[in-house]
Design a protein around this motif. Sequence first.
Motif, short mmCIF file in Angstrom:
data_model
loop_
_atom_site.label_atom_id
_atom_site.label_comp_id
_atom_site.label_asym_id
_atom_site.label_seq_id
_atom_site.Cartn_x
_atom_site.Cartn_y
_atom_site.Cartn_z
N THR A 142 -27.88 -11.42 -23.57
CA THR A 142 -26.93 -11.69 -22.49
C THR A 142 -25.53 -11.25 -22.90
OG1 THR A 142 -28.25 -13.65 -21.98
CG2 THR A 142 -26.13 -13.47 -20.90
N TYR A 143 -25.16 -11.56 -24.13
CA TYR A 143 -23.85 -11.23 -24.67
C TYR A 143 -23.61 -9.72 -24.65
CZ TYR A 143 -20.30 -10.77 -28.40
OH TYR A 143 -19.20 -10.45 -29.15
N ALA A 144 -24.68 -8.94 -24.78
CA ALA A 144 -24.55 -7.48 -24.77
C ALA A 144 -23.93 -6.97 -23.48
CB ALA A 144 -25.91 -6.83 -25.00
N GLY A 145 -24.06 -7.74 -22.40
CA GLY A 145 -23.48 -7.32 -21.12
C GLY A 145 -22.19 -8.03 -20.76
N ALA A 146 -21.72 -8.93 -21.65
CA ALA A 146 -20.49 -9.69 -21.37
C ALA A 146 -19.27 -8.89 -21.80
CB ALA A 146 -20.53 -11.03 -22.09
N ARG A 147 -18.16 -9.14 -21.15
CA ARG A 147 -16.91 -8.45 -21.45
C ARG A 147 -15.76 -9.44 -21.42
NH1 ARG A 147 -20.32 -5.53 -22.68
NH2 ARG A 147 -20.66 -3.32 -22.18
N GLY A 156 -34.05 -2.59 -7.38
CA GLY A 156 -33.03 -2.05 -6.49
C GLY A 156 -31.61 -2.45 -6.83
N TYR A 157 -31.43 -3.44 -7.74
CA TYR A 157 -30.07 -3.86 -8.09
C TYR A 157 -29.48 -2.85 -9.07
CZ TYR A 157 -26.20 -7.07 -8.94
OH TYR A 157 -24.96 -7.65 -9.01
N PRO A 158 -28.19 -2.53 -8.93
CA PRO A 158 -27.59 -1.46 -9.74
C PRO A 158 -27.23 -1.88 -11.17
CG PRO A 158 -25.94 -2.37 -8.25
CD PRO A 158 -27.25 -3.03 -7.90
N PHE A 159 -28.23 -2.09 -12.02
CA PHE A 159 -27.96 -2.40 -13.42
C PHE A 159 -27.54 -1.13 -14.15
CE2 PHE A 159 -30.78 -5.96 -12.33
CZ PHE A 159 -30.03 -7.01 -12.82
N ASP A 160 -26.71 -1.33 -15.16
CA ASP A 160 -26.22 -0.20 -15.95
C ASP A 160 -27.33 0.30 -16.88
OD1 ASP A 160 -23.70 1.32 -17.00
OD2 ASP A 160 -24.68 0.53 -18.81
N ASP A 161 -27.59 1.59 -16.86
CA ASP A 161 -28.67 2.16 -17.66
C ASP A 161 -28.43 1.97 -19.16
OD1 ASP A 161 -30.09 2.97 -15.44
OD2 ASP A 161 -29.27 5.02 -15.45
N ASP A 162 -27.15 2.08 -19.59
CA ASP A 162 -26.85 1.92 -21.01
C ASP A 162 -27.18 0.50 -21.48
OD1 ASP A 162 -25.95 4.52 -21.20
OD2 ASP A 162 -23.83 4.01 -20.95
N TYR A 163 -26.94 -0.50 -20.63
CA TYR A 163 -27.25 -1.89 -20.99
C TYR A 163 -28.75 -2.07 -21.15
CZ TYR A 163 -27.98 -6.92 -20.44
OH TYR A 163 -28.39 -8.23 -20.61
N LEU A 164 -29.53 -1.57 -20.21
CA LEU A 164 -30.98 -1.70 -20.29
C LEU A 164 -31.54 -0.94 -21.50
CD1 LEU A 164 -31.96 -1.35 -16.52
CD2 LEU A 164 -31.67 -3.44 -17.86
N GLU A 165 -30.94 0.21 -21.80
CA GLU A 165 -31.40 0.99 -22.96
C GLU A 165 -31.09 0.27 -24.26
OE1 GLU A 165 -29.62 4.82 -22.57
OE2 GLU A 165 -30.81 5.37 -20.80
N LEU A 166 -29.95 -0.44 -24.33
CA LEU A 166 -29.60 -1.21 -25.52
C LEU A 166 -30.62 -2.32 -25.74
CD1 LEU A 166 -26.11 -2.47 -26.61
CD2 LEU A 166 -28.07 -4.00 -26.64
N LEU A 167 -30.99 -3.02 -24.66
CA LEU A 167 -31.98 -4.09 -24.78
C LEU A 167 -33.31 -3.56 -25.26
CD1 LEU A 167 -31.35 -6.37 -21.65
CD2 LEU A 167 -30.34 -6.50 -23.93
N SER A 202 -18.03 -18.11 -11.12
CA SER A 202 -17.91 -16.86 -10.37
C SER A 202 -16.91 -15.91 -11.03
CB SER A 202 -17.48 -17.14 -8.93
OG SER A 202 -16.23 -17.83 -8.90
N GLY A 203 -16.13 -16.43 -11.99
CA GLY A 203 -15.18 -15.59 -12.72
C GLY A 203 -15.77 -14.96 -13.96
N ALA A 204 -17.08 -15.11 -14.17
CA ALA A 204 -17.73 -14.54 -15.35
C ALA A 204 -17.62 -13.01 -15.33
CB ALA A 204 -19.18 -14.96 -15.40
N ASP A 205 -17.49 -12.44 -16.50
CA ASP A 205 -17.40 -10.99 -16.61
C ASP A 205 -18.61 -10.46 -17.37
OD1 ASP A 205 -16.82 -8.33 -16.92
OD2 ASP A 205 -14.85 -8.63 -17.85
N PHE A 206 -19.61 -10.04 -16.62
CA PHE A 206 -20.78 -9.38 -17.20
C PHE A 206 -20.83 -7.93 -16.73
CE2 PHE A 206 -22.09 -13.85 -17.56
CZ PHE A 206 -22.49 -13.86 -18.90
N GLY A 207 -19.64 -7.31 -16.76
CA GLY A 207 -19.52 -5.94 -16.30
C GLY A 207 -20.32 -4.94 -17.09
N GLY A 208 -20.73 -5.30 -18.30
CA GLY A 208 -21.53 -4.38 -19.09
C GLY A 208 -22.97 -4.30 -18.64
#
Length: 466
Positions: free
Chosen positions: A109-114, A186-197, A379-385
Amino acid sequence: MSADRRTVLALTGALLAGAAGCAGTTDPNDTNGTNDNGTEDDPFDGYETPEFPRIEPTTDHDIETGLLAEQVRGNVDFALALLAQLREDEPNENLFFSPYSVSVALAMTYAGARGGTAAEMGEALRYVLEGEDLHGAFAALEAEFEQRNADGEEVDRGYPEEDGDGDEDDLGFQLSSANATWADEGYPFDDDYLELLEASYDAGDHLVDFSGSPEEARQEINGWVEERTNDRIEDLLPGGSISSATRLVLTNAVYFLAAWEYEFDPADTETKPFTSLDGSETDVELMHQREELSYAEIDGHQLVELPHANGDTSMVVVLPAEGEFESFEASFNVDRLATMLEETSRPEVDLALPKFGIQSKFSLVETMQELGMERAFTSGADFGGMTEPDTNELFIAEIVHQSFVEVDEEGTEAAAATAVVMDESAAAEQVEMTVDRPFLFYIRDRPTETPLFVGRVVDGETLQDD
């Protein structure tokens, strides 16, 4: 141990968000006795805090031994901090959980947090490494455990046949960890994040229809957990925990089953009283053995290590001095544990230990918030990664952890599961150790010092419920 326990032991965890801060931990210089000046004496005063044991990874992952050791120390620190926080809610109840499962899940989860969200999570989870170093360290640990499992062999313990299949029903060794990503199709997940996992956690990407069929997705995830925990963890995600707003669930599963190096003879098991934290006594079955074991005693506080037959894992039991469980537990931390482990010798230990089983299930949302991780649940969480640009609307909606342990004359079986649900916002001497009062224990991987499971036993009445 029943025949179904011979198959597999699983520890399952789904990753959720973490908390910041150091709540529940204590200064290693805190004290827990009283001297003539009215101040408190520290039974650990005078002991030089040792380096926590170094490890030599045998994996091909490019991670320095020193860096990996630093993160393992952080993992131990987090395990004890989480124990301290959980016991505040139920101070008179037995507890069991897998800090490793929670740590791995939260690392994904942390891998996608900013930003501030990542800073809070990193502090709460005691991540001493960052970026590629952190994920490389967890990848190295996962690979270590995979190798440990591959090296494991069935151990001939000399037990009689039980299943009638013509083979001795001996207990072997299993330790495995599995991760999975459950993403809304169909949700727009970042490919780099999925590849890291996938690269660091081998987290297979499962596309599910959270939006249209949340209940079907929940059952699929629960089925995955059950399969990897030998059906010890059932219905991890309760009804209603997954909704049409869910976009991502991260899961980790660890499986553990091991025979003792030195078995307890069932003929030596006796019914004796166990004194609970509240002072009440309950008759329990105490196993007995006399062996040369790693043992330490500091001012009446005892530690013993019970090795498993595979040689790499063990159960460490810490028995505080009589009448001092609460003060000892409140000051127990990674440095004090390291000191006790450093002080061990190998006398002949006359050990009496209760057979026990513990099952726990709880939400970790409030626990992690108390540890200081707050933004991740808002709702202010930043999981932009995790997502493509301009799609950062994810937050952690729930963290569920469920666990199981059973200890008897033959060995140890343990399983645990954590689920992260992310929604979209609108020797020479002989010593005695009779564990007949509250104690702490953990199951560790010895070469890496990774705490796989942690528990406390304070209530004898529920200790051996059928």
